[in-house]
Design a protein around this motif. Sequence first.
Motif, mmCIF file in Angstrom:
data_model
loop_
_atom_site.group_PDB
_atom_site.id
_atom_site.type_symbol
_atom_site.label_atom_id
_atom_site.label_comp_id
_atom_site.label_asym_id
_atom_site.label_seq_id
_atom_site.Cartn_x
_atom_site.Cartn_y
_atom_site.Cartn_z
ATOM 1 N N HIS A 42 1.216 -0.999 0.021
ATOM 2 C CA HIS A 42 -0.192 0.151 -0.181
ATOM 3 C C HIS A 42 0.417 0.956 0.276
ATOM 4 O O HIS A 42 0.879 2.135 -0.481
ATOM 5 C CB HIS A 42 -1.294 -0.055 1.642
ATOM 6 C CG HIS A 42 -1.803 1.044 1.588
ATOM 7 N ND1 HIS A 42 -3.393 1.097 0.828
ATOM 8 C CD2 HIS A 42 -1.773 2.515 1.768
ATOM 9 C CE1 HIS A 42 -3.448 1.638 1.218
ATOM 10 N NE2 HIS A 42 -3.002 3.286 1.897
ATOM 11 N N HIS A 70 1.819 4.922 -3.100
ATOM 12 C CA HIS A 70 2.332 5.884 -3.084
ATOM 13 C C HIS A 70 3.591 6.461 -3.120
ATOM 14 O O HIS A 70 3.674 7.039 -4.278
ATOM 15 C CB HIS A 70 1.074 6.354 -0.801
ATOM 16 C CG HIS A 70 -0.242 5.998 -1.761
ATOM 17 N ND1 HIS A 70 -0.967 6.982 -1.507
ATOM 18 C CD2 HIS A 70 -0.425 5.775 0.454
ATOM 19 C CE1 HIS A 70 -2.164 6.294 -1.516
ATOM 20 N NE2 HIS A 70 -1.528 5.814 -0.088
ATOM 21 N N GLU A 74 -5.702 7.137 -3.390
ATOM 22 C CA GLU A 74 -5.733 5.893 -2.903
ATOM 23 C C GLU A 74 -5.359 5.045 -4.272
ATOM 24 O O GLU A 74 -5.656 3.838 -3.848
ATOM 25 C CB GLU A 74 -6.556 5.544 -2.155
ATOM 26 C CG GLU A 74 -6.716 6.293 -0.496
ATOM 27 C CD GLU A 74 -5.245 6.297 0.020
ATOM 28 O OE1 GLU A 74 -4.449 4.692 -0.032
ATOM 29 O OE2 GLU A 74 -5.142 6.846 0.551
ATOM 30 N N SER A 112 -1.973 2.545 -4.001
ATOM 31 C CA SER A 112 -1.575 1.982 -3.102
ATOM 32 C C SER A 112 -2.916 0.296 -2.746
ATOM 33 O O SER A 112 -2.202 0.293 -2.743
ATOM 34 C CB SER A 112 -2.492 3.014 -1.253
ATOM 35 O OG SER A 112 -3.093 3.796 -1.723
HETATM 36 ZN ZN LIG Z 1 -2.984 5.337 1.103
#
Ligand SMILES: [Zn+2]
Length: 609
Positions: A395, A399, A423, A426
């Motif tokens: 995750h 990013h 998001e 991720s």
């Molecule tokens: Zn996140």
Amino acid sequence: MDRDKTPALRVQQTSWDLSPLFASDSDPRIEEERKLVKRKSYAFINAWKDRTDYLEDPVALREALDQYESWKRRYGTDGDEGYYFWLRTQQDQNDPKLKAGFNKVDEFSKKLENEVQFFYLRIARIKPEFQQQFLSHAGLAKYRHYLERIFAEARYHLSEPEEKILNLKSATSSSNWTKMVNGFLSQEERLVLTEEGERKKLPFSAIAGLMSSKKKRVRDTAATAFNEILAKNVEAAEAELNSVFANKKIDDELRGAARPDALRHLADDIESSVVDSLIASVSTRFAIPARYYALKAKLLNVKKLAYHERNVEYGEISKRYPYGKSVRLVHTVMGKLDPEFAAIFAGFVQNGQIDAYPKKGKDSGAFCIYHQMTRPTYILLNHTNKLHDVLTIAHELGHGINNELIKKKQHALDFGTPTSTAEVASTFMEDFVLEEVMRSADDEQRLAIMMQKLNDDVSSIFRQVACYRFEQELHGDFRKKGYLSKEEIGKLFQKHMAAYMGKAVEQSAGSEHWWVYWSHIRYFFYVYSYASGLLISKSLQNSVKQDPAFILQVKEFLSAGLSDSPKNIFSRLGIDISDRRFWDRGLDEVEKLLNETEKLAKKLGKMKK
Ligand SMILES: [Zn+2]
């Protein structure tokens, strides 16, 4: 010789190397950096604060933006000093010297921020007749969307003194109410049963955690206490919400917002039509979560789940994943997706950009952080060898990859991601890593992992969309009626929860008050972004699985940063995200996982009754 495409990664450095910033907390260069930031900032401020030509002449504006951009790229208002001390305080939250170091640079930075903000505030007030001319000027093409964002928000700004009044009054008319109810709840304590079987007086937040216990008596006593606390505070919350909604209505009317969620979409750089199609698409597929809960009830051997039982875990995920093994697993998956992803990860691991293990005083969560775009990205983890920790690496790495790709293509004013797609990267990496993990798990483990995964997907997609629709109806009804009683709010709440949970989850007595503590609805309409991020990610996963070469389009998207709205970025890739079919492709991925999970449960003989 047998050669793997991605050579095994050696893990030597497991804490941050901050030397690209400073050698130590007492590095004499810290002092010099402060002076340098000050000098560079005032060079910009003094060059532009008395000029007004850039507000009418596109050539002058280009010059000003170029200077602003290069200042922001390397210095900003706090330079390396701000980044360094912030990172250090995350490594050790108890060291007062570090706190002091951070506070000092923070104060310095805020002062500079006040001095420099004239620049974009004045751009926001550029007369509409010049705005169009600026946006179509070839010399400003590089900054077109940056200007578009400023101009779009400026349309809803009131005059300076009016803005000031609204700002000064916002605490007493809204946030103080929310703080008050929150404060009431956090003061509550009740006698409950702990996991260890003791009777113990615990605060509200700890009671909330016990409601998902695998032990029925523990979660049931916790739920009784929880419901009692909400019932006791429901009148205060009724008064609170009515005030908060009234304040929101007044703000929207003064600013001329066409609908209650309009300013949220604007701030997130997403068109209302896109959010509408997301909400419509997800809410026609509420059969997916309903089937999931029915399956869970069967696996847990109950007829129906009580409202508070919907997050109770099924099964046990016992396999251990030491850090080195986890890193190699994630690296292999990245290598299969794209060599550049693997190379970025290898860089993070080998250059000391990941702080891996829990330590006394260290921040207990996980994050990926960047600051000036010319400085390294850092990732903080608290690895404890659980499956969840492997997914956290994936995750946060997502990013990180997102940041590195933006750095290569964009300028400093477009360095970042809008909330609506923050998001995507991720969850994209997380899901591919999870698939790899499942490949090597036995059937019982796989079933437990799949149930947990579905639980997360249901919470991020369907529950948040149900919440969004609850909010829409709340604001709509409030604006029609002028006041909503606690009974009316409770009825709306249960209606929207029942809509996605289906028949296998009881809307148990007491659950009509669960909006009392739901903080999301106090901050208006941002919950859609949980669903949009994850579904864009799933839709892209679906396309990559069908054609691995599609990863190049994914990279295009991940490189775009804030250079355009998500809708326009996708449209250049030939994808229309205001088309419901785009969202349906993401939902198909969730349904596929549900189908496989049901099949596996049947195969293991768990669906007899
Ligand atoms: Zn996140």
